[in-house]
Write a protein that holds these residues in place. Sequence first.
Motif, mmCIF file in Angstrom:
data_model
loop_
_atom_site.group_PDB
_atom_site.id
_atom_site.type_symbol
_atom_site.label_atom_id
_atom_site.label_comp_id
_atom_site.label_asym_id
_atom_site.label_seq_id
_atom_site.Cartn_x
_atom_site.Cartn_y
_atom_site.Cartn_z
ATOM 1 N N GLN A 68 0.879 -1.089 0.218
ATOM 2 C CA GLN A 68 -0.194 -0.045 0.020
ATOM 3 C C GLN A 68 0.821 1.278 -0.090
ATOM 4 O O GLN A 68 1.777 1.527 0.722
ATOM 5 N N ILE A 69 0.379 2.107 -0.900
ATOM 6 C CA ILE A 69 1.536 3.316 -1.030
ATOM 7 C C ILE A 69 0.395 4.519 -1.132
ATOM 8 O O ILE A 69 -0.721 4.412 -1.496
ATOM 9 N N GLU A 70 0.937 5.850 -0.787
ATOM 10 C CA GLU A 70 0.059 6.900 -0.763
ATOM 11 C C GLU A 70 0.946 7.938 -1.332
ATOM 12 O O GLU A 70 2.171 8.112 -0.927
ATOM 13 N N VAL A 71 0.289 8.731 -2.396
ATOM 14 C CA VAL A 71 0.817 9.824 -2.956
ATOM 15 C C VAL A 71 0.073 10.877 -2.995
ATOM 16 O O VAL A 71 -1.148 10.806 -2.767
ATOM 17 N N GLN A 72 0.199 12.176 -3.321
ATOM 18 C CA GLN A 72 -0.290 13.272 -3.689
ATOM 19 C C GLN A 72 -0.927 13.693 -5.085
ATOM 20 O O GLN A 72 0.087 13.331 -6.066
ATOM 21 N N GLU A 73 -1.894 13.955 -5.308
ATOM 22 C CA GLU A 73 -2.367 14.403 -6.596
ATOM 23 C C GLU A 73 -1.230 15.476 -7.285
ATOM 24 O O GLU A 73 -1.180 16.368 -6.636
ATOM 25 N N GLY A 74 -1.156 15.147 -8.575
ATOM 26 C CA GLY A 74 0.094 15.914 -9.239
ATOM 27 C C GLY A 74 1.530 15.463 -8.922
ATOM 28 O O GLY A 74 2.483 15.970 -9.752
ATOM 29 N N ASP A 75 1.646 14.577 -8.240
ATOM 30 C CA ASP A 75 2.968 13.798 -7.895
ATOM 31 C C ASP A 75 3.606 12.955 -9.222
ATOM 32 O O ASP A 75 2.552 12.352 -9.817
ATOM 33 N N THR A 76 4.741 13.541 -9.576
ATOM 34 C CA THR A 76 5.387 12.386 -10.457
ATOM 35 C C THR A 76 6.543 11.559 -9.731
ATOM 36 O O THR A 76 7.218 12.192 -9.007
ATOM 37 N N VAL A 77 6.277 10.094 -9.574
ATOM 38 C CA VAL A 77 6.793 9.241 -8.874
ATOM 39 C C VAL A 77 7.595 8.289 -9.515
ATOM 40 O O VAL A 77 6.911 7.661 -10.714
ATOM 41 N N ARG A 78 8.663 8.101 -9.281
ATOM 42 C CA ARG A 78 9.334 6.681 -9.907
ATOM 43 C C ARG A 78 8.984 5.627 -8.793
ATOM 44 O O ARG A 78 9.450 5.629 -7.554
ATOM 45 N N LEU A 79 8.315 4.475 -9.443
ATOM 46 C CA LEU A 79 8.189 3.360 -8.885
ATOM 47 C C LEU A 79 9.140 2.360 -9.032
ATOM 48 O O LEU A 79 9.207 1.943 -10.247
ATOM 49 N N ARG A 80 10.085 2.154 -8.227
ATOM 50 C CA ARG A 80 11.307 0.942 -8.453
ATOM 51 C C ARG A 80 10.794 -0.209 -8.170
ATOM 52 O O ARG A 80 10.987 -0.487 -6.885
ATOM 53 N N ALA A 81 10.797 -1.092 -9.038
ATOM 54 C CA ALA A 81 10.640 -2.404 -8.697
ATOM 55 C C ALA A 81 11.683 -3.142 -8.681
ATOM 56 O O ALA A 81 12.644 -3.234 -9.383
ATOM 57 N N ASP A 82 12.077 -3.869 -7.395
ATOM 58 C CA ASP A 82 13.042 -4.620 -6.929
ATOM 59 C C ASP A 82 12.640 -6.043 -6.974
ATOM 60 O O ASP A 82 12.094 -6.474 -5.772
ATOM 61 N N ASN A 83 13.276 -6.840 -7.798
ATOM 62 C CA ASN A 83 12.831 -8.287 -7.807
ATOM 63 C C ASN A 83 13.589 -9.134 -7.022
ATOM 64 O O ASN A 83 14.778 -9.320 -7.493
ATOM 65 N N ARG A 84 13.257 -9.469 -5.872
ATOM 66 C CA ARG A 84 14.321 -10.176 -4.785
ATOM 67 C C ARG A 84 13.799 -11.800 -5.030
ATOM 68 O O ARG A 84 14.671 -12.391 -4.152
ATOM 69 N N GLY A 85 13.154 -12.007 -5.823
ATOM 70 C CA GLY A 85 12.950 -13.569 -6.050
ATOM 71 C C GLY A 85 13.712 -14.299 -7.241
ATOM 72 O O GLY A 85 14.824 -13.676 -7.429
ATOM 73 N N ARG A 86 13.446 -15.512 -7.169
ATOM 74 C CA ARG A 86 14.173 -16.089 -8.448
ATOM 75 C C ARG A 86 13.376 -16.578 -9.627
ATOM 76 O O ARG A 86 13.920 -17.130 -10.638
ATOM 77 N N MET A 87 12.386 -15.882 -9.796
ATOM 78 C CA MET A 87 11.456 -15.783 -11.165
ATOM 79 C C MET A 87 11.003 -14.447 -11.715
ATOM 80 O O MET A 87 11.328 -13.537 -10.847
ATOM 81 N N LEU A 88 10.723 -14.211 -12.716
ATOM 82 C CA LEU A 88 10.243 -13.099 -13.346
ATOM 83 C C LEU A 88 9.045 -12.687 -12.583
ATOM 84 O O LEU A 88 7.942 -13.344 -12.291
ATOM 85 N N HIS A 89 8.908 -11.299 -12.285
ATOM 86 C CA HIS A 89 7.758 -10.625 -11.732
ATOM 87 C C HIS A 89 7.728 -9.308 -12.458
ATOM 88 O O HIS A 89 8.475 -9.083 -13.324
ATOM 89 N N GLU A 90 6.460 -8.723 -12.317
ATOM 90 C CA GLU A 90 6.134 -7.305 -12.789
ATOM 91 C C GLU A 90 5.291 -6.495 -12.162
ATOM 92 O O GLU A 90 4.567 -7.168 -11.109
ATOM 93 N N ILE A 91 5.278 -5.302 -12.410
ATOM 94 C CA ILE A 91 4.288 -4.458 -11.777
ATOM 95 C C ILE A 91 3.280 -3.709 -13.047
ATOM 96 O O ILE A 91 4.140 -3.199 -13.922
ATOM 97 N N VAL A 92 2.180 -3.973 -12.772
ATOM 98 C CA VAL A 92 1.131 -3.276 -13.677
ATOM 99 C C VAL A 92 0.423 -2.276 -12.978
ATOM 100 O O VAL A 92 -0.220 -2.807 -12.269
ATOM 101 N N LEU A 93 0.124 -1.092 -13.304
ATOM 102 C CA LEU A 93 -0.618 -0.166 -12.639
ATOM 103 C C LEU A 93 -2.165 -0.319 -13.259
ATOM 104 O O LEU A 93 -2.218 -0.550 -14.422
ATOM 105 N N GLY A 94 -3.184 -0.001 -12.493
ATOM 106 C CA GLY A 94 -4.505 -0.118 -13.187
ATOM 107 C C GLY A 94 -5.702 -0.028 -12.248
ATOM 108 O O GLY A 94 -5.122 0.153 -11.080
ATOM 109 N N THR A 95 -6.655 -0.002 -12.751
ATOM 110 C CA THR A 95 -7.746 -0.010 -11.712
ATOM 111 C C THR A 95 -8.020 -1.939 -11.537
ATOM 112 O O THR A 95 -7.722 -2.736 -12.080
ATOM 113 N N ARG A 96 -8.733 -2.136 -10.530
ATOM 114 C CA ARG A 96 -8.985 -3.294 -9.901
ATOM 115 C C ARG A 96 -9.665 -4.270 -11.164
ATOM 116 O O ARG A 96 -9.057 -5.463 -11.411
ATOM 117 N N ALA A 97 -10.465 -3.625 -11.727
ATOM 118 C CA ALA A 97 -11.396 -4.561 -12.826
ATOM 119 C C ALA A 97 -10.529 -4.528 -14.154
ATOM 120 O O ALA A 97 -10.655 -5.652 -14.512
#
Length: 165
Positions: A68-97
């Motif tokens: 869970q993260i919180e940002v302010q409207e208007g912020d430009t943020v770098r989301l740094r994905a750090d894969n500490r696992g042994r397999m491929l992972h990804e981050i995809v932004l969107g709505t739950r649906a």
Amino acid sequence: MKTIKFIAACALLAIASASFGHENMAHHGAHAPVAREQKDWGIAGDPAAVRRTIVLRMSDDMRFSPNQIEVQEGDTVRLRADNRGRMLHEIVLGTRAELAQHAQMMQKFPDMEHDEPSMVHVRAGRRGDIVWHFNRPGTFDFACLIPGHFEAGMTGTITVRPRNR
């Protein structure tokens, strides 16, 4: 009507067969132009406008930390994905649906090619970045849509607090 369904099915099959797995995908690099398309959860950001980096750790327990993260409207943020696992992972932004729908598509077409500014695919032991401008308030989501990961609970939320006007 059957002809339209047949054409749509053929198009999906052509896309799926012409694509290749996430691990072979080209990703937005320093030289690739970024398509700036307004989404419900914001728009691709300008790296020069980043004032905050949030590290999201991914692991093979199918969790993000933090989830869970919180940002302010208007912020430009770098989301740094750090894969500490042994397999491929990804981050995809969107709505739950949208993420749930995309996860279903990934189950059917696990090697589907897709690369957008609101996602990053990260091999084991690597990092990747999404630069995002959160220009709309609300609660949005992020997830790993590698087949089985979303279903295992690899999800999180982003709360965009409205800017005081």
